[in-house]
Design an enzyme around this catalytic site. Structure first.
Site, PDB file in Angstrom:
ATOM      1  CG  ASN A 208      -2.511  14.021 -13.966  1.00  0.00           C
ATOM      2  OD1 ASN A 208      -3.693  13.681 -13.947  1.00  0.00           O
ATOM      3  ND2 ASN A 208      -2.106  15.242 -13.634  1.00  0.00           N
ATOM      4  CE  LYS A 287       4.453  17.560 -34.978  1.00  0.00           C
ATOM      5  NZ  LYS A 287       3.728  16.791 -36.015  1.00  0.00           N
ATOM      6  N   PRO A 304       2.568  26.516  -9.448  1.00  0.00           N
ATOM      7  CG  PRO A 304       0.731  27.861  -9.930  1.00  0.00           C
ATOM      8  CD  PRO A 304       1.916  27.225 -10.569  1.00  0.00           C
ATOM      9  CG  LEU A 307      -4.068  21.318  -1.036  1.00  0.00           C
ATOM     10  CD1 LEU A 307      -5.565  21.566  -0.972  1.00  0.00           C
ATOM     11  CD2 LEU A 307      -3.778  19.823  -1.134  1.00  0.00           C
ATOM     12  CE  LYS A 336      -1.660  16.785  -1.519  1.00  0.00           C
ATOM     13  NZ  LYS A 336      -2.070  16.047  -2.747  1.00  0.00           N
ATOM     14  CE  LYS A 340       0.956  20.228  -0.416  1.00  0.00           C
ATOM     15  NZ  LYS A 340       1.888  20.927  -1.296  1.00  0.00           N
TER      16      LYS A 340
END
Length: 404
Positions: A208, A287, A304, A307, A336, A340
């Site tokens: 990301n 590859k 997993p 947090l 969230k 969490k």
């Protein structure tokens, strides 16, 4: 960072004296008022005009030149200084101060000041290892003077070993720490930062846009305030904050393996890393080659939820999460926060180009477990790190019953 602070930089005679110009520039860039005191030997290596140009202030070289003192307001440097930094610091000057000798302007002001003093020694390795020098440094350290260790490397004299002046940026960091309130002293702070990489094959991966800048800023700010800091970082190109324990990881699984064992000893945890939610179910050992047909599908499985695991751990630690959102920021962030079991969540809109990914500024909303909400204006990520540490420290005091 240092607006309103008065810093005196002492420059001793040595080949590394030219590096003091860069140190002065760093102080000035942080808006400190800088005054330079040079020994007579230092003027043989670099001119006073250089430092006068950089600081905008007269350079002090002579003990009995009272005109220079009048030009800065009839107030002695020893009294007005918030910090003294001696860079480079020679064995001669360190020895004189340790022996109580004050026979020039630099040693006189050092003997008279009550401000913190940071020595950055630079000398031949044999001088640095000489028992007489080591005794002098130890004596000064026992009396509250501060030292930054020289760097090991090739010295100008041809020898190799400890004795090189540290990088000016490292000296600046140690000086900044001495000017920073140590309200996190004794606290252990765990920070995660950066992205994770989930490998598809030996040359491709899913990741990301996280740069890691926010997490690195928090780690740096916490260390400057006296905390023992562990930074668990995914792949980034950022310099490691001085004095921080760095643990490098690649994937989400590796980050989990690094974070969970360290959570028990942490009083405050900032989970700033952007951990990939999914990883390929199977990593190809070779590859993947282009074929006639498009590669239309890569099977993924859930990573997993680190947090959430942290939120289920017992103990009185403060847990801070982050939410990078593109829509319905408040609804997503508060969901969230609850799911969490966080104490605080830091939410920002990553669709904006001037905050969030790959930039040095951020603008966030804070949502607390007790229902409070706080909007913070756009600021640098380092400034934001300070704000977040303030909030986390207040929450920690509430949990431990030490709130004022």
């Amino acid at each position: 960072m240092l607006a309103g602070k008065e810093v005196v930089v002492g420059v001793c005679g040595g080949i590394a004296a030219y590096k003091a110009a860069e140190l002065v520039r760093l102080f000035r860039r942080s808006r400190a008022e800088v005054h330079v005191v040079m020994t007579r030997s230092a003027t043989e290596f670099i001119t006073p005009l250089t430092f006068q140009t950089l600081t905008g202030n007269p350079v002090h070289t002579e003990l009995f030149n009272l005109i220079q003192e009048r030009e800065i307001g009839h107030i002695s440097l020893a009294d007005r200084a918030d910090l003294f930094v001696i860079a480079p610091a020679t064995a001669n000057v360190i020895g004189k101060v340790a022996g109580g000798i004050a026979d020039d302007l630099l040693t006189t002001t050092l003997m008279a000041t009550r401000a913190p003093v940071l020595f950055a020694p630079a000398m031949n390795v044999n001088m640095y290892e000489n028992p007489l020098y080591r005794r002098n440094q130890q004596l000064l350290a026992q009396h509250g003077y501060h030292f930054i260790a020289p760097v090991v490397g090739e010295l100008a004299c041809g020898w190799e070993g400890a004795g090189k002046l540290p990088d000016p940026a490292d000296i600046f960091e140690e000086a900044l720490k001495l000017l920073t309130p140590q309200d996190l002293a004794g606290e252990t702070v765990l920070v995660t930062a950066g992205p994770t990489r989930e490998e598809i094959d030996p040359v491709r991966y899913i990741t990301n846009r996280s740069s890691g800048k926010m997490g690195y800023a928090i780690a740096r700010a916490a260390r400057l305030r006296g905390a023992r800091v562990t930074l668990v970082s995914g792949p980034t190109c950022l310099p490691v904050p001085r004095g921080v324990e760095l643990v490098r990881v690649g994937s989400a699984v590796e980050m989990r393996e690094a974070v969970l064992p360290r959570a028990d000893g942490a009083g405050i945890i900032f989970k700033a890393a952007a951990v990939a939610d999914y990883r390929p179910t199977v990593r190809a050992s070779q590859k993947l080659k282009k074929g006639k047909d498009d590669l239309s599908r890569i099977e993924l499985e859930r990573n997993p939820d680190i947090l959430a695991e942290l939120g289920r751990l017992p103990g009185g630690r403060v847990l801070v999460g982050f939410a990078a959102e593109t829509d319905e920021l408040e609804a997503n962030a508060t969901a969230k926060l609850s799911a969490k079991n966080l104490d605080l969540i830091v939410a920002n809109d990553v669709t904006r180009e001037d905050v969030g990914f790959d930039v040095d500024t951020n603008e966030v909303r804070l949502f607390f477990a007790d229902g409070r909400r706080l909007d913070l204006a756009k600021m640098s990520k380092f400034e934001l790190a300070g704000e977040l540490l303030d909030q986390a420290l207040a929450l920690k005091k509430q949990k431990t019953g030490t709130a004022q």
